[in-house]
Enzyme design. Sequence first.
Site, PDB file in Angstrom:
ATOM      1  N   GLU A 139       0.751  -1.280  -0.196  1.00  0.00           N
ATOM      2  CA  GLU A 139      -0.208  -0.045   0.028  1.00  0.00           C
ATOM      3  C   GLU A 139       0.811   1.304   0.105  1.00  0.00           C
ATOM      4  OE1 GLU A 139      -2.855  -0.133   3.146  1.00  0.00           O
ATOM      5  OE2 GLU A 139      -3.982  -1.495   2.284  1.00  0.00           O
TER       6      GLU A 139
ATOM      7  N   GLU B 243      -6.130  -7.571  -0.670  1.00  0.00           N
ATOM      8  CA  GLU B 243      -6.420  -7.309   0.904  1.00  0.00           C
ATOM      9  C   GLU B 243      -7.555  -6.768   0.904  1.00  0.00           C
ATOM     10  OE1 GLU B 243      -3.159  -5.495   3.418  1.00  0.00           O
ATOM     11  OE2 GLU B 243      -4.760  -4.655   4.261  1.00  0.00           O
TER      12      GLU B 243
END
Length: 508
Positions: free
Chosen positions: A351, A435
């Site tokens: 991320e 995710e």
Amino acid sequence: MKKSVFCIVVAAVLLMCACTYGFSDVQQEHWFYDNVTDMTNQGYLNGYEDGTFRPSDLITKAELVSVTGRVSGLQVENGQNNHWADGMVQAALKSGLFDWDEIPPTGETYNEPINRQLAIKIVMQAFLPGKRGDYNRVSSAVQDFAELDGRYYDSVIAAYCEGVVQGDNNGNLNPKEPLSRAEACAIIMRAANIKGGLQPYVPPVVETPQPVQTRKGGVSENGKLHVEGKQLMNERGEAVQLRGMSTHGLHWFSNFATENAVKATADYGANLFRCAMYTGEGGYLSNSAVKDTLINAVDSAIRQDMYVIIDWHILSDGDPLTSADAAAAFFTEMSQRYGDNPAVLYEICNEPNGNITWNGNVKPYAERIIPVIRANSDGIILVGSPTWSQDLHEAAKNPLGGANIMYTCHFYAGTHTDWLRQRIVDCGLPVFVSEWGTSAADGNGGVYLEEAQRWIDFMNEQGISWANWSLCDKNESSAALLGGANVSDGISESELSESGKFVFRQFR
Ligand code: IDC
């Protein structure tokens, strides 16, 4: 350059390359010319990038053990610390080439110059163990024999009688002085030749596992994956949807990344396992041993016939460019290890976040890492985007070139709703939800199962693959397991949290 990186580079130039060329500082008239050239020709030695060998530099403990170990055919063990040479040092200690107190395997002294008596012992133990010489002859011939520590008598006397070492012009062995790289080469080569000559260096082959059983929806059924348009496809060109669990940070919850934990999720029908290796927060960049946990988890997933994601889990370290060198080295190693294995997917930056952009940070990073993986594998590569892998619209304006690339979208049902689903539809990119959580974005709160169900329906409809955060028993609502869950004998319904019950139902 950081010290560890420097050591790896030194190790690489000293040990790895199997090319043959002359060194500017190793000439035919040098006494060590033959030894150094032989070892170089067989692939055991290389010099420095500037074309020198630096024959009179002192050799360190780590370097001597590494070269001796390789030339004598010792297999590297799992490392116990972060030093580049540790795997070989551990192997050498285990084989009795030296004792614990001589080179403590904790690593603090690995970079110190080694003294001659210890070097001789290590070389003799590696090539000519058990050889004995004549005490009387050596003790009278060697002028400084009294300097020698008693524990080295046998090795040094044998080495002297075999011609592995000679005294200097004054008849001294200088047992407690360091030794040069050239001298080290000479004694290793002499001992190796007495033993029967130098075999060409064959780099160790890493065995990657095979499935121990086949499962519905597993790798043996779907084979090698590829991307067509927006869709992930199996080997036969059919759309495929992977569903499974992500680990929590492997350096915190390795107990839920074991073979039994992996098998337990596969037994519920999951065909995907994501190995989240944090880089920051005490993860890989400060503790490279977590890579072993990751490798074990990846191997377990392969044995369980699952697809498996190797996740470079940047988070607090939001700009992937910051650790691009380490990422490149890591993905080189992983893709060399797993290159041909159809089970493995590479997620190169969990991320990206903070003050970064797709064009300025994430794309350049991806363009650096993707070729590193492509050198060994044409498998699926998952790429994140800024704002915690939600800026698909930015990536869509300037997408990456090349095949089998997917863009990750991460969502948490308590925080991300319709607008993010719409963004997935609008971006037109192949999307992989590597995710997601039933909680809010902080991993806690809720759980928000109604919204989670909307997401599940959406992903099923769109054929989007996913991994849920996370397989652990931490006291936070996104955790799939209740506190104290014991996965060594499978996962029972009563060990699943509210989130876990919801998510595990979706695998079937
Ligand atoms: C969370 C964990 C939490 C941990 C925190 C910081 O659930 O226990 O304290 O990270 O390390 C992500 C990240 C993922 C987060 C998760 C939930 O990829 O590492 O895990 N999340 O906050 N992105 C959005 C949410």
